[in-house]
Design an enzyme around this catalytic site. Structure first.
Site, short mmCIF file in Angstrom:
data_model
loop_
_atom_site.label_atom_id
_atom_site.label_comp_id
_atom_site.label_asym_id
_atom_site.label_seq_id
_atom_site.Cartn_x
_atom_site.Cartn_y
_atom_site.Cartn_z
N GLU A 38 0.81 -1.22 0.00
CA GLU A 38 0.00 0.00 0.00
C GLU A 38 0.86 1.28 0.00
O GLU A 38 1.72 1.46 0.85
CB GLU A 38 -0.93 -0.03 1.23
CG GLU A 38 -1.77 1.21 1.45
CD GLU A 38 -2.75 1.53 0.32
OE1 GLU A 38 -3.36 0.60 -0.24
OE2 GLU A 38 -2.89 2.72 -0.01
N THR A 82 -5.82 1.28 -5.56
CA THR A 82 -5.30 -0.09 -5.38
C THR A 82 -5.96 -1.05 -6.37
O THR A 82 -5.30 -1.91 -6.96
CB THR A 82 -5.51 -0.60 -3.94
OG1 THR A 82 -4.90 0.31 -3.04
CG2 THR A 82 -4.91 -1.98 -3.75
N HIS A 197 -1.39 3.35 4.67
CA HIS A 197 -2.44 4.03 3.90
C HIS A 197 -2.60 5.44 4.44
O HIS A 197 -2.54 5.66 5.66
CB HIS A 197 -3.75 3.25 4.04
CG HIS A 197 -4.81 3.66 3.05
ND1 HIS A 197 -5.44 4.88 3.10
CD2 HIS A 197 -5.33 3.01 1.98
CE1 HIS A 197 -6.31 4.96 2.10
NE2 HIS A 197 -6.26 3.83 1.40
N ASP A 256 1.67 -0.18 -4.93
CA ASP A 256 0.45 -0.11 -5.74
C ASP A 256 0.24 1.24 -6.43
O ASP A 256 -0.16 1.31 -7.58
CB ASP A 256 -0.79 -0.54 -4.94
CG ASP A 256 -1.05 0.31 -3.70
OD1 ASP A 256 -0.24 1.21 -3.37
OD2 ASP A 256 -2.09 0.06 -3.04
N HIS A 257 0.52 2.33 -5.69
CA HIS A 257 0.29 3.68 -6.25
C HIS A 257 0.98 4.67 -5.33
O HIS A 257 1.52 4.29 -4.30
CB HIS A 257 -1.20 3.98 -6.37
CG HIS A 257 -1.99 3.72 -5.10
ND1 HIS A 257 -1.81 4.46 -3.95
CD2 HIS A 257 -2.90 2.77 -4.79
CE1 HIS A 257 -2.60 4.01 -3.01
NE2 HIS A 257 -3.26 2.97 -3.47
C1 GP9 Z 1 -8.60 -0.87 0.68
C2 GP9 Z 1 -7.16 -0.82 0.30
C3 GP9 Z 1 -6.72 0.57 0.05
O1 GP9 Z 1 -9.13 -2.14 0.77
O2 GP9 Z 1 -6.85 -1.68 -0.73
O3 GP9 Z 1 -7.34 1.10 -1.05
P1 GP9 Z 1 -6.83 2.44 -1.74
O4 GP9 Z 1 -7.52 3.56 -1.05
O5 GP9 Z 1 -5.34 2.51 -1.61
O6 GP9 Z 1 -7.27 2.24 -3.14
#
Ligand code: GP9
Length: 415
Positions: A38, A82, A197, A256-257
């Site tokens: 994340e 994500t 996150h 992921d981003h």
């Molecule tokens: C939520 C997690 C985070 O289940 O995968 O999502 P994001 O906000 O990074 O897309």
């Protein structure tokens, strides 16, 4: 419509590589443990904050002889965040320009990696300690060939082992091991981490490094949560070894981003020792780490070619020795030498071996020198980015057509 699919097939033939690399089948029959990290950006790798390494474990993987580390690997997500990165990885198609394809087109026909591996006898599952319907995952996962989704209800979640968005990563991995041990092998599994996150909350007791000191609380708190994720991954590697699952598996870790948005670029420029974050810098900040760890391989190294999330599917399938000759996808095997040479970002910007194109400006990729002021666009004599720009536009629009038209309904991917 249906006829467009044959144009698309012709086009993907021009960008695919069928090179027989020395990594072809190098992980045949192995389990796959894919970790979606994340908000992990690449700028934290091999960097310090307050005189402390931010990611000591990931840094050790950079040097590790069993690990390939891709240092110029770009995230290509849009509003689906994500879920967009998952979509890129599983399909080697682009996410949509707006909305989240997991929601808008979760029932399309796909030819996704979990299904392809399932057809080869793999058991496929996802581990993520959040609500199963978040990003419409439950529906999408069913559709693309996941056998089982270990969601929130598979974990013991208490106030003590949670922070921010939910179960803390260390508890998440620890509690996942028993499930992993119970799976039939070979398995293809995806673990989606959560603690790092936005807004990067973490209790004092879980902090191994202190926050940064700037005007952005977000950036300040990012570093301790990145370190927490780094420690969680290290702990997971050790648990895999203890559980006897390590030797027969390959482990992929991918950011992921981005986690630090442009709202925090003032503070980030200070941290990076720059006067400002230019559009050119912004593109380079879209790099996320990719590690492919193959126990016993001994061939690991740092890979510097330009790469992106679109490339993960062909890379992993080739590593696993799975043929998908008639598949339709836009990435390249990252171990191949003869590649298309550019990565399209979802907004139409791109990074190529030589150039970076953003905000209508074509930059030299290495030096950051602007090569055109934008006025040359449409005139390939003046703008060296133009020929690639055309391909990028075409590719994104072909991918959109596949999704909006659900075009895979019209093909069966078999000879
Ligand atoms: C939520 C997690 C985070 O289940 O995968 O999502 P994001 O906000 O990074 O897309």
């Amino acid at each position: 419509d249906k006829s467009e699919l044959s144009d698309i097939k012709d086009y993907v033939e021009t960008i695919r590589t069928d090179e027989k690399t020395d990594m072809l089948g190098a992980a045949k029959g192995k389990n796959v443990i894919f970790i979606s990290s994340e908000s992990m950006q690449n700028f934290v790798i091999n960097r310090e904050v307050n005189g402390q390494e931010i990611t000591p474990f990931l840094n050790s993987l950079v040097e590790d002889e069993d690990t390939f580390y891709f240092e110029n690997f770009y995230q290509q997500t849009m509003q689906g965040r994500t879920s967009d990165s998952e979509f890129l990885v599983e399909n080697s198609l682009y996410p949509l320009p707006r909305g989240a394809v997991f929601f808008t087109n979760g029932q399309n026909k796909y030819n996704a990696m979990p299904q392809l591996l399932k057809d080869q006898g793999y058991y496929t599952s996802v581990f993520h300690a959040n609500n199963k319907s978040f990003w419409n995952r439950n529906q999408m996962y069913d559709n693309i060939g996941y056998d089982y989704f270990y969601g929130q209800d598979s974990y013991q979640i208490t106030e003590q082992n949670s922070v921010g968005w939910g179960l803390k990563d260390k508890a998440f991995f620890k509690q996942s091991i028993k499930y992993l041990q119970s799976l039939d092998q070979p398995f293809y599994t995806k673990f989606i981490s959560l603690t790092n996150h936005f807004p990067f909350e973490l209790g004092e007791e879980d902090r191994s490094i202190e926050p940064y000191d700037s005007g952005s609380k977000t950036l300040n708190n990012y570093f301790p949560t990145v370190r927490y994720a780094d420690e969680a991954f290290e702990q997971f590697f050790n648990q895999l070894k203890d559980a006897g699952l390590y030797e027969d598996s390959i482990i992929v870790i991918m950011g992921d981003h981005y986690g630090i948005s442009e709202n925090h670029y003032n503070a980030l420029s200070g941290y990076l020792g720059k006067d400002e974050i230019t559009p050119y810098d912004d593109i380079n900040l879209q790099r996320v780490p990719l590690f492919i760890h193959i126990p016993g391989s001994g061939k690991g190294k740092v890979m510097s070619e330009v790469a992106g999330q679109i490339d993960v599917k062909p890379t992993l399938l080739n590593l696993l020795g799975v043929e998908n000759r008639n598949d339709i996808y836009f990435g390249n095997d990252l171990f191949a030498k003869d590649r298309k040479g550019y990565v399209a970002l979802r907004n139409g910007d791109f990074v190529s071996d030589d150039y970076i194109s953003t905000a209508g400006i074509c930059y030299d990729r290495e030096s950051g020198e602007p090569l055109s002021d934008g006025s040359g666009i449409g005139d390939s004599r003046e703008n060296p980015c133009q020929p690639i720009q055309e391909k990028v536009k075409k590719e994104l629009s072909y991918s959109d057509s596949i999704i909006y038209g659900d075009l895979f309904r019209f093909t069966n991917f078999e000879e």
